[in-house]
Design a protein around this motif. Sequence first.
Motif, short mmCIF file in Angstrom:
data_model
loop_
_atom_site.label_atom_id
_atom_site.label_comp_id
_atom_site.label_asym_id
_atom_site.label_seq_id
_atom_site.Cartn_x
_atom_site.Cartn_y
_atom_site.Cartn_z
N GLN A 275 24.16 -24.57 -44.46
CA GLN A 275 23.57 -25.03 -43.22
C GLN A 275 22.76 -23.89 -42.63
O GLN A 275 23.32 -22.82 -42.34
N MET A 276 21.47 -24.10 -42.45
CA MET A 276 20.58 -23.06 -41.97
C MET A 276 20.02 -23.48 -40.61
O MET A 276 19.32 -24.48 -40.51
N ASN A 277 20.35 -22.71 -39.60
CA ASN A 277 19.89 -22.97 -38.24
C ASN A 277 19.01 -21.83 -37.76
O ASN A 277 19.01 -20.74 -38.34
N SER A 278 18.27 -22.09 -36.69
CA SER A 278 17.40 -21.07 -36.08
C SER A 278 16.53 -20.39 -37.14
O SER A 278 16.44 -19.16 -37.20
N LEU A 279 15.91 -21.21 -37.95
CA LEU A 279 15.14 -20.68 -39.08
C LEU A 279 13.93 -19.89 -38.59
O LEU A 279 13.30 -20.24 -37.58
N GLY B 37 13.96 -24.47 -36.37
CA GLY B 37 14.55 -25.70 -36.89
C GLY B 37 15.72 -25.43 -37.81
O GLY B 37 16.15 -24.29 -38.00
N SER B 38 16.23 -26.52 -38.40
CA SER B 38 17.40 -26.46 -39.26
C SER B 38 17.17 -27.22 -40.56
O SER B 38 16.37 -28.17 -40.61
N ARG C 229 19.68 -28.29 -44.26
CA ARG C 229 20.96 -28.19 -44.96
C ARG C 229 20.70 -28.34 -46.45
O ARG C 229 20.18 -29.36 -46.90
N ARG D 228 23.44 -17.43 -38.16
CA ARG D 228 22.47 -18.52 -38.26
C ARG D 228 22.78 -19.48 -39.41
O ARG D 228 22.54 -20.68 -39.30
N PHE D 229 23.29 -18.93 -40.51
CA PHE D 229 23.59 -19.74 -41.69
C PHE D 229 25.11 -19.91 -41.83
O PHE D 229 25.88 -19.00 -41.50
#
Length: 122
Positions: free
Chosen positions: A81-85, A16-17, A19, A66-67
């Motif tokens: 923004q943090m993706n693919s946590l 998940g993501s 912000r 990812r970030f």
Amino acid sequence: QVQLVEAGGGLVQPGGSLRLSCAASGSILSITAMGWNRQAPGKQRERVAFITSGGTINYADSVKGRFTISRDNAKNTVYLQMNSLKSEDTAVYFCDADVVTAQGMGVPVRHWGQGTQVTVSS
């Protein structure tokens, strides 16, 4: 006085993501660099990313790709923004800012936010 207030942490599933945001306020003349750090239980604090007023950006290897860090200089705000946590991203995230105040005679002083919890778990 300078205050940094973070927002946006929470619980998210792996993949998940989220912000995060961090707004600086107070007697600020300018902010040179702003950054994000994190600390997981039993581990040392890790600098995740930083961005300078000129737009230079640096990421820790663990979050590259990812970030994404960004800032709004007019609002004295930095974002992450943090993706693919992943579960290993679970930590308390702290923002920091190198702030120049009138009292500081032109020398930037690092200030810290209070931290926001990010938990990645299914």
